[in-house]
Design a protein around this motif. Structure first.
Motif, PDB file in Angstrom:
ATOM      1  N   GLU A 113       0.836  -1.204   0.000  1.00 31.66           N
ATOM      2  CA  GLU A 113       0.000   0.000   0.000  1.00 31.66           C
ATOM      3  C   GLU A 113       0.872   1.256   0.000  1.00 31.66           C
ATOM      4  O   GLU A 113       0.586   2.234  -0.718  1.00 31.66           O
ATOM      5  N   ASP A 114       1.943   1.215   0.818  1.00 30.01           N
ATOM      6  CA  ASP A 114       2.855   2.362   0.843  1.00 30.01           C
ATOM      7  C   ASP A 114       3.520   2.569  -0.521  1.00 30.01           C
ATOM      8  O   ASP A 114       3.643   3.704  -1.013  1.00 30.01           O
ATOM      9  N   GLU A 115       3.952   1.475  -1.125  1.00 30.12           N
ATOM     10  CA  GLU A 115       4.579   1.583  -2.438  1.00 30.12           C
ATOM     11  C   GLU A 115       3.589   2.084  -3.483  1.00 30.12           C
ATOM     12  O   GLU A 115       3.953   2.850  -4.377  1.00 30.12           O
ATOM     13  N   ARG A 116       2.346   1.613  -3.359  1.00 34.18           N
ATOM     14  CA  ARG A 116       1.329   2.075  -4.310  1.00 34.18           C
ATOM     15  C   ARG A 116       1.092   3.578  -4.167  1.00 34.18           C
ATOM     16  O   ARG A 116       0.984   4.299  -5.161  1.00 34.18           O
ATOM     17  N   GLU A 117       1.053   4.062  -2.912  1.00 28.13           N
ATOM     18  CA  GLU A 117       0.878   5.499  -2.699  1.00 28.13           C
ATOM     19  C   GLU A 117       2.081   6.289  -3.221  1.00 28.13           C
ATOM     20  O   GLU A 117       1.926   7.347  -3.824  1.00 28.13           O
ATOM     21  N   ASP A 131       2.024   9.057  -6.106  1.00 29.38           N
ATOM     22  CA  ASP A 131       2.600  10.392  -5.944  1.00 29.38           C
ATOM     23  C   ASP A 131       3.599  10.696  -7.053  1.00 29.38           C
ATOM     24  O   ASP A 131       3.634  11.804  -7.586  1.00 29.38           O
ATOM     25  N   GLN A 132       4.420   9.696  -7.385  1.00 34.46           N
ATOM     26  CA  GLN A 132       5.414   9.901  -8.441  1.00 34.46           C
ATOM     27  C   GLN A 132       4.722  10.125  -9.789  1.00 34.46           C
ATOM     28  O   GLN A 132       5.134  11.004 -10.576  1.00 34.46           O
ATOM     29  N   MET A 133       3.701   9.334 -10.062  1.00 31.35           N
ATOM     30  CA  MET A 133       2.968   9.502 -11.315  1.00 31.35           C
ATOM     31  C   MET A 133       2.265  10.859 -11.369  1.00 31.35           C
ATOM     32  O   MET A 133       2.231  11.513 -12.416  1.00 31.35           O
TER      33      MET A 133
END
Length: 596
Positions: A233-237, A241-243
């Motif tokens: 979930e953290d990586e997805r967030e 954010d990066q996208m």
């Protein structure tokens, strides 16, 4: 029964030891061999992101942006900024290429002018793709190398150096590239240590899990699954954010390109309205621009449900009065701006739009209904960047309009000049022929103008010309165009007006000029009169020069008849003078004028 249990236990232990040995061997092999490709991949992705960010910074900071790569030239300000990049970042060397591979700037001066003729430059970079490679290089080849002997963690004096080419596109075309060099020795070592520690920890956990009971294994499995879900979930967030950041950077770059290509303020504001709905989705917005008189600001455009007034005054906005960004709703005590609804308590921003040190407008943003306050506050920096881009674009369009207006205006009278008349007349003639519309042209000349200059001075003559020009300007309506051709000669273009109506307008204009009273010093100048020639399309000409000549011939006819009157092209001379005699009379009258 006893023998069976005895035989089963060693077999179970043997199987368990074998399984543990295989698991340990696999874990240690992972520690030794797996980190290298993963490290390379992580470094490549990290360097690619950094290169993309620096590409945007370089293009955003250069005065001409991507156009500098197409021209292969940089300003002194650009060079000064570029020379500071290697001291402010991990980049120790970089180059700027034109589309043909020529280096037109480099942090190492000896590279300037060289050409990259490697196949990958045309087959990869010129196609809009990044090109990355990492290789070992001696320390001496790394510009500004400051590492100690124990810092790079490699045998001898070798460093791991990453090179990456990022293409520069303009309107979908490849116009150049930027090559960045950075020392990734320490980064690779750090990534390797981290990955090995992770694998060692995982191998230890696997050994412990194999020894633990089934209940412990299940419990640990549930904990691990929960941790993996949280990490995912953290990586997805982080990825979102990066996208989002990448998309915002892309939109800002596109906004800048579109604004720089706009031809008018109306077109510019249409572009702003469309882009703002994507760049600032949580904000209602509007833009105001100072009028030419600078006494009020005129509402230009709104988006996302925002509303703008037709006119506001500078004193109605706290941002303009205080000369900086005003944030309503951020302090314990604040006051709403006069250009907003008093009952609306939503948080808002007022950004003064500045260009070349002068305030030229206002960007007003307000949180949309049901918008999270944190999302709205997070948009301030993006809004500030948008305001800066919009301000420069508005200033460029206004400057371009001013230069164009000066090129088609007579500086003395403020009327249009001969160049503008010719272009306008040609356009109206094309429409008249295409749509079968009438069109007339008046040619005016101030009678005995030389006497004003000779008897009262050139200042008095200029006042006479300005007075006649003012009368002509007041006489224009709609698409009618008044021009000063040169000296004391004027022309008035009358679209959609037939010859008879144009003759009546000419007579009214002659009477209006005759009633002008010009005071110079302590007395009034002599009465001003004009002679007017009238010509009409299509009878007197279908081309601009033909129609202008017909109107001039009629003007000469009016002068030959005694001045201060209107003559129509092709109208019979009451005195029945032939053309040579008429021309001689006009020439004689002009000679008398010059003689005083």
């Amino acid at each position: 029964m006893t023998r069976i249990r005895f035989l089963g236990r060693p077999r179970l232990n043997m199987l368990l030891m074998l399984f543990l040995g295989l698991a340990t061997a696999v874990a240690w092999l992972s520690v030794v061999y797996l980190p290298t490709p993963l490290v390379n991949r992580m470094m490549r992705e990290d360097i690619s992101r950094e290169a993309e960010n620096w590409r945007f910074r370089v293009l955003h900071t250069l005065e001409d942006g991507s156009l500098a790569f197409e021209r292969g030239r940089l300003s002194e300000v650009d060079i000064a900024w570029l020379e500071e990049v290697t001291t402010l970042s991990d980049i120790y060397r970089f180059k700027l290429f034109t589309a043909d591979g020529r280096v037109f700037w480099s942090s190492r001066a000896s590279d300037i002018g060289t050409i990259n003729d490697k196949p990958y430059f045309q087959s990869v970079v010129a196609q809009g793709e990044k090109y990355y490679k990492a290789e070992m290089k001696p320390m001496g080849e790394v510009d500004g190398h400051l590492h100690g002997a124990a810092d790079h963690h490699l045998p001898g004096d070798m460093l791991c150096v990453a090179e990456i080419y990022t293409p520069v596109m303009r309107d979908g075309r490849f116009v150049g590239a930027i090559e960045f060099y950075t020392d990734v020795t320490a980064m690779g070592h750090t990534f390797t240590i981290r990955l090995r520690n992770i694998f060692i920890g995982l191998s230890g956990i696997s050994l412990i899990l194999l020894v633990l009971t089934t209940v412990v294994i299940r419990r640990a499995g549930r904990i691990q699954v929960a941790a993996m879900r949280e990490r995912a979930e953290d990586e997805r967030e982080m990825m979102q954010d990066q996208m989002r950041l990448t998309r915002e950077v892309q939109l800002l770059g596109e906004l800048n390109e579109w604004l720089q290509s706009s031809r008018s303020l109306d077109e510019l504001f249409q572009m702003v309205g469309r882009f703002m709905t994507h760049i600032l989705p949580h904000c209602e917005g509007s833009i105001y621009v100072y009028s030419n008189s600078r006494d009020v600001l005129v509402g230009a455009t709104s988006w996302n449900g925002g509303h703008h007034c037709d006119h506001i005054r500078a004193e109605d906005c706290w941002g303009l009065r205080r000369g900086r960004t005003y944030s309503y709703g951020a302090a314990e005590v604040d006051f709403p701006c006069g250009h907003t609804e008093t009952q609306d308590t939503r948080p808002a921003y007022c950004f003064p739009v500045l260009a070349h040190g002068e305030t030229i407008g206002l960007l007003h943003l307000k949180a949309r209904p049901k918008t999270n306050l944190l999302d709205f506050r997070a948009s301030q920096k993006r809004a500030q960047m948008c305001a800066e881009q919009i301000s420069l674009a508005i200033a460029n369009v206004q400057m371009r309009d001013q230069l164009h207006d000066r090129s088609i205006r007579d500086p003395l009278t403020g009327l249009y000049n001969r160049r503008h008349l010719t272009e306008t007349l040609r356009r109206h003639l094309d429409r008249a022929q295409r749509e079968d519309r009438p069109l007339s042209l008046l040619s005016l000349d101030v009678d005995h103008f030389k006497r004003f200059n000779d008897n009262h001075g050139h200042d008095a003559g200029d006042m006479v010309l300005r007075a006649v020009g003012s009368a002509l300007e007041q006489f224009c309506d709609g698409d009618e165009t008044a021009c000063r051709i040169g000296g004391e000669e004027f022309m008035l273009l009358l679209p959609d007006l037939r010859l008879e109506a144009a003759a009546l307008r000419a007579e009214a204009l002659r009477g209006a000029v005759e009633r002008i009273s010009v005071r110079y010093g302590e007395k009034n100048l002599p009465r001003i009169t004009v002679s007017i020639g009238v010509a009409a399309h299509p009878d007197d000409g279908a081309m601009p020069q033909q129609l202008m000549k017909a109107a001039d011939d009629a003007l000469y006819d009016a002068k030959g008849r005694g001045r201060n009157q209107v003559a129509i092209a092709g109208e019979a001379d009451p005195a029945k003078d032939d053309a040579p005699t008429l021309f001689a009379k006009v020439q004689q009258a002009e000679a008398l004028d010059r003689a005083g």
